[in-house]
Enzyme design. Sequence first.
Site, PDB file in Angstrom:
ATOM      1  N   LYS A 147       0.837  -1.210   0.000  1.00 52.46           N
ATOM      2  CA  LYS A 147       0.000   0.000   0.000  1.00 52.46           C
ATOM      3  C   LYS A 147       0.868   1.256   0.000  1.00 52.46           C
ATOM      4  O   LYS A 147       0.520   2.260  -0.637  1.00 52.46           O
ATOM      5  CB  LYS A 147      -0.924  -0.007   1.226  1.00 52.46           C
ATOM      6  CG  LYS A 147      -1.826   1.228   1.358  1.00 52.46           C
ATOM      7  CD  LYS A 147      -2.709   1.418   0.140  1.00 52.46           C
ATOM      8  CE  LYS A 147      -3.891   2.354   0.394  1.00 52.46           C
ATOM      9  NZ  LYS A 147      -3.613   3.611   1.060  1.00 52.46           N
ATOM     10  N   GLU A 203       0.764   6.693  -6.808  1.00 45.59           N
ATOM     11  CA  GLU A 203      -0.363   7.628  -6.915  1.00 45.59           C
ATOM     12  C   GLU A 203       0.135   9.071  -6.900  1.00 45.59           C
ATOM     13  O   GLU A 203      -0.337   9.911  -7.668  1.00 45.59           O
ATOM     14  CB  GLU A 203      -1.303   7.375  -5.734  1.00 45.59           C
ATOM     15  CG  GLU A 203      -2.519   8.263  -5.642  1.00 45.59           C
ATOM     16  CD  GLU A 203      -3.280   7.974  -4.366  1.00 45.59           C
ATOM     17  OE1 GLU A 203      -3.311   8.853  -3.476  1.00 45.59           O
ATOM     18  OE2 GLU A 203      -3.836   6.860  -4.240  1.00 45.59           O
TER      19      GLU A 203
END
Length: 301
Positions: A173, A180
């Site tokens: 993550k 991102e």
Amino acid sequence: MELGMIGLGRMGANMTRRLIAGGHRVVVYDREESAVAKMVAEGATGATSLRTLPSKLRPPRAVWIMVPSGDAVDETIVSLSGSLQKGDILIDGGNSNYKDSMSRAAAARHLGFEFIDVGTSGGVWGFKEGYSLMIGGTKSTVERLRPVFESLAPAPDRGWAHMGPSGAGHFAKMVHNGIEYGMMQSFAEGFALLEKKKEFKFDLAKVAETWRHGSVVRSWLLDLTAEALQENPTLRGIGAQVADSGEGRWMVAEAIASDVPCPVITLSLLERIRSRVSDSFANRMLAIMRNKFGGHAIQKS
């Protein structure tokens, strides 16, 4: 399956709704009584404290924690530990540091229960679209929780996976969030250049909408960008400061420690930090140096 949910912020509440819709019994707790009452009205069972939540679940129990990373997670675990039994499972679905997750898993096993780290992506759209779940922990424990993951994911057979041992879920993550950062920075810079080219009078919403179909940069992030530009083409009233959740910093530090060059992600993190400095001393230094060597004009503040 039965599950406890601690932390009813926007994501925790939406995850609870998705679990209820999937036929699971969910016992919820939050420091805000109104948040608990709202979930009870939607089908959950409420708990009045952390310590009483496990007693409302049949053993072996599973409790999902959705609180801010750091001390809040440790405090929650300490409050719960006295009420947990051998074979119970704790799940951290927040944005914790993977090293903390490894330590918590070892401590949990010492006390006789399991700890799973779940990197959770999906944001405010997760209830409708499903969540991307990156899971770290023992294979047998992950399998016990399969019905939960299948309900939260976009579909039972996709959008979730066992990444590896404890810490692997939150590590994946962390990298996801770093990527991102870079993607968002690229879109932001590209649209800034389009907006600056006044002679072409670009309709930015139209550009974004065009790119959404057939283009190699089409993505959900571009979908959201197009929607935002349609709603507010000039970004009127939007502040220029950009926050970061901390995971980008962890990723850059990990990249340096691992001798893996990640220049795009590193620069995108620095750009976020720079956006918060409205009266940057560094920028003033740049201005005075340009003035000294080239006689360039200095704008007065």
